[in-house]
Enzyme design. Structure first.
Site, PDB file in Angstrom:
ATOM      1  N   SER A 557       4.000  -2.473  -0.972  1.00 44.79           N
ATOM      2  CA  SER A 557       4.650  -2.124  -2.233  1.00 44.79           C
ATOM      3  C   SER A 557       6.038  -1.544  -1.931  1.00 44.79           C
ATOM      4  O   SER A 557       6.861  -2.218  -1.328  1.00 44.79           O
ATOM      5  CB  SER A 557       3.772  -1.159  -3.024  1.00 44.79           C
ATOM      6  OG  SER A 557       4.198  -1.073  -4.357  1.00 44.79           O
ATOM      7  N   ASP A 644      -0.019  -9.821  -9.929  1.00 46.04           N
ATOM      8  CA  ASP A 644       0.473  -8.464  -9.722  1.00 46.04           C
ATOM      9  C   ASP A 644       1.507  -8.131 -10.801  1.00 46.04           C
ATOM     10  O   ASP A 644       2.486  -8.852 -10.975  1.00 46.04           O
ATOM     11  CB  ASP A 644       1.107  -8.362  -8.327  1.00 46.04           C
ATOM     12  CG  ASP A 644       1.408  -6.934  -7.911  1.00 46.04           C
ATOM     13  OD1 ASP A 644       1.468  -6.060  -8.782  1.00 46.04           O
ATOM     14  OD2 ASP A 644       1.590  -6.705  -6.706  1.00 46.04           O
ATOM     15  N   HIS A 676      -2.156  -6.110  -7.996  1.00 46.88           N
ATOM     16  CA  HIS A 676      -1.402  -5.313  -7.035  1.00 46.88           C
ATOM     17  C   HIS A 676      -2.288  -4.805  -5.900  1.00 46.88           C
ATOM     18  O   HIS A 676      -1.833  -4.660  -4.765  1.00 46.88           O
ATOM     19  CB  HIS A 676      -0.743  -4.133  -7.750  1.00 46.88           C
ATOM     20  CG  HIS A 676       0.278  -3.419  -6.932  1.00 46.88           C
ATOM     21  ND1 HIS A 676       1.443  -4.021  -6.503  1.00 46.88           N
ATOM     22  CD2 HIS A 676       0.319  -2.154  -6.451  1.00 46.88           C
ATOM     23  CE1 HIS A 676       2.166  -3.154  -5.808  1.00 46.88           C
ATOM     24  NE2 HIS A 676       1.509  -2.016  -5.755  1.00 46.88           N
TER      25      HIS A 676
END
Length: 704
Positions: A557, A644, A676
């Protein structure tokens, strides 16, 4: 890599002419067309990338299977969590061998004064057990399943659960009568996670999101009434703020919380009259964050408020609940370098979480004396927190504890005596011995001389780190004041047992060393995050811990942005880079306020849409736009998910296409039904991690 794998031809993304223009700067983006998720050509390209990655990693199938079996063989697949008391029941979760998802259960208390949780054996029958929710049943026929809300009414008669079957984090809430087993007709679609019952069980409080996936509205649903008649309790129009809601442990108030990255505001609603007008506690003020907990002291309803108004590392004050903007009693004054994290209040005492010397701590708060006594632990590195404490007046405090070498542990802390009662330690099968592994913290000098903490864990049989160069897996994140805690990992043992040293670079932008540590790694200081990580890598190389040829970096991320940045800054320092759901096209995303999260992210990264200086600064480091010609990149694996909503799949897809232009050995793996957090189901997650670890071990040259 085998000769056949080396000869494979990677997919080549078509180039189109799409121009982005801001602040007089025209940028041609040949791969922006990959953003069209519904375009068959985009899906075909992603599927071609998956096929290429599968072919390139086919030689690792045996290693993947071995790592998966190692994870599985070390895990007690049929197991139970430590029961947590609420009302007249003990609540706990089950896992069953061969099943992907957990099962939520409960069993009745032996008596009203029973505070010692029953010791449950994995294969033994539990007297009076009720299965509340079997997620394996709910997930039947679905490729993806995620539980976003789960709550039982205080009286124990109703249950709600929110389910996502796409990976886009939009949940449908359903309600079940636990007395009759009947599924009630109430069904609320497209909600955010975290719905809860009102204390009397008549209502559900939930949130929904706007088009940019921002939770913006709090709703009140009365059980048994049509959803289209639900009442709006609160709506926040400012796109910088997320909204959430939850009841105090005392069940006296509903607290509606608003937060951006740097500012917060909270509102109180009387839980006995949920349709009453919310009242603000402290009106929002730019840059001021605070968090509220309710308690009763000397018969008066009070609010404990943890805030940073003139207190960088936060201060704890107490105010009257009837007049929260009135006089403030300082309970824990601001102490630079000791970052107050959060307070949980109970009827007779509170527990404060804080960070000192890079580690999270817990202290018991005496309401009358306003004093704190720290709960001590023996290990030099550890993580600790509270959890599973729904009751208002317990004699015990439930704690979760662990370290790099100590498996996850549940304690009950007896407040009256200060005794820690061991309830359970995560079983690690196969003869795991914590003494066979070591953990330590070392320090690396950043470019400006700042000392950056580095955590290490290793298997002692291979010698201590620094005695001879070893393969090293270096992990980093460094954003949002998020700290990487010293936690145990079963999959990590498959690395350590092959001689790999696992390291964490606690770079600026995280929260390990207090709020200033975060401030020094965000906005126009963001480059510190990247250069700190490179400095740690170079320290490990210079110090004889490893070599560049035996060093692999990983981040996910915002940590994936870190991976892309360091790949451009110091490609020669790494043999490989593993980037999970990487935020590598950051500038394009942050320029578009219609995308999920963008506006709220301006407090973290800056606003390049309206500020030319921020635009220029972000453009100087965003990974996709700074891929370099004429350098040899490390091997790269990017992992993403089609659904996501936080970091769109298009970012790593574009990044990999650009890396290939300069001859980089880059692979893309895209889960076509996931979000995600990746795939759903524990066995699927283990296989996913086994895939990543097999690739990593292969890059490190220790694949067996």
């Amino acid at each position: 890599m085998t000769t056949d794998a080396a000869s494979l031809t990677p997919p080549v993304a078509a180039r189109t002419t799409i121009v982005r223009s801001h602040h007089g700067d025209d940028v041609e983006d040949p791969y922006e067309w990959l953003r069209a998720k519904d375009d068959p050509a985009v899906i075909a390209h992603l599927e071609a990338e998956n096929a290429y990655t599968a072919a390139r990693t086919a030689h690792l199938s045996g290693l993947r299977d071995r790592v998966f079996e190692e994870i599985r063989s070390r895990t007690q697949e049929t197991d139970l969590s430590v029961p947590s008391r609420q009302g007249h029941w003990w609540y706990y979760g089950r896992t069953v061998a061969g099943k992907q998802y957990g099962i939520q259960c409960r069993a009745p208390l032996a008596s009203a004064d029973d505070w010692t949780p029953p010791v449950l054996a994995p294969d033994a029958e539990v007297p009076g057990e009720q299965i509340l929710l079997d997620s394996n049943v709910e997930a039947e026929g679905q490729e993806f399943f995620s539980l976003g809300s789960f709550d039982v009414s205080t009286d124990g008669t109703r249950m709600l659960f929110g389910v996502d079957v796409a990976g886009d984090e939009r949940y449908t809430i359903r309600v079940r009568d636990l007395v009759t087993g009947e599924q009630l007709p109430d069904e609320i679609p497209d909600t955010f996670a975290g719905a809860s019952f009102s204390p009397d069980g008549r209502f559900i409080v939930y949130t929904t999101v706007d088009d940019a996936w921002r939770p913006d509205t709090v709703w009140l649903h009365e059980i048994g009434t049509p959803v289209d008649g639900d009442v709006t309790l609160f709506h926040e129009p400012d796109e910088r703020y997320w909204v959430g809601a939850g009841f105090t442990r005392s069940e006296r108030y509903l607290v509606i919380s608003l937060g951006s990255s740097i500012t917060s505001e909270e509102w109180l609603v009387d839980a006995a009259d949920l349709r009453s007008e919310p009242r603000v506690i402290w009106p929002r003020r730019e840059g001021v964050e605070y968090d509220v907990s309710h308690a009763v002291v000397d018969g008066e309803d009070v609010l404990y408020i943890l805030h940073n108004d003139g207190a960088l590392d936060f201060e704890l004050v107490r105010v009257s609940a009837a007049d929260p903007q009135g006089a403030r009693l300082s309970v824990i004054p601001h102490r630079p370098g000791i970052r107050l994290l959060g307070l949980s209040t109970f009827r007779d005492w509170g527990v404060i979480g804080y960070r000192r010397e890079g580690l999270a701590r817990l202290g018991m708060l005496d309401y009358d004396a306003s004093s704190v006594s720290e709960i001590a632990f023996d290990e030099p590195l550890y993580s600790v927190g509270t959890g599973g404490n729904p009751e208002w007046a317990p004699p015990l405090l439930r704690l979760s504890y662990g370290s790099f070498v100590t498996p996850g542990t549940v304690f009950d802390y007896e407040v009256a005596t200060g005794e820690l009662l061991l309830r359970k330690r995560q079983p690690v099968l196969g003869g795991y011995d914590p003494a066979a592994y070591g953990q330590a913290r070392v320090w690396a000098a950043a470019d400006d001389g700042t000392q950056v903490p580095v955590s290490l864990v290793w298997k002692r049989a291979f010698g201590d780190p620094g005695e001879a160069p070893r393969p090293v897996h270096l992990y980093g994140y460094g954003s949002y004041e998020h700290s990487i805690e010293p936690g145990f990992s079963v999959p990590r043992l498959s690395e350590l047992d092959r001689g790999v040293v696992f390291a964490v670079a606690h770079v600026r932008g995280g929260g390990e060393m207090g709020r200033q540590w975060y401030e020094d790694g965000k906005l126009l200081a963001k480059r510190n995050t990247f250069t700190d990580f490179v400095a740690v890598a170079e320290h490990l190389i210079r110090g004889g811990y490893t070599t560049a040829e035996r060093l692999v970096a990983e981040g996910g991320s915002a940590g994936g942005l870190l991976m892309g940045a360091v790949a451009n800054l110091a490609p020669e320092s790494f043999a490989g880079i593993l980037a999970d759901v990487p935020f590598v096209d950051a500038l394009t995303t942050i320029l578009d306020p219609s995308l999920p999260l963008t506006v709220i992210e301006w407090d973290e990264w800056g606003d390049p849409l309206h500020d030319a200086d921020v635009y220029a600064y972000m453009k100087s480091y965003t990974p996709y736009e700074n891929v370099r010609e004429g350098v040899r990149y490390p091997r790269i694996l990017a992992v993403t998910s089609l659904n996501d909503t936080r970091v769109l799949y298009v970012e790593p897809a574009k990044w990999v296409a650009r890396l290939r232009e300069v001859g980089a050995d880059a692979l893309l793996k895209c889960e076509m039904v996931a979000g995600h957090g990746g795939v759903s189901g524990r066995y699927n997650a283990w296989r996913e991690r086994a895939f990543e670890l097999a690739w990593l071990l292969d890059v490190l040259g220790v694949a067996d």
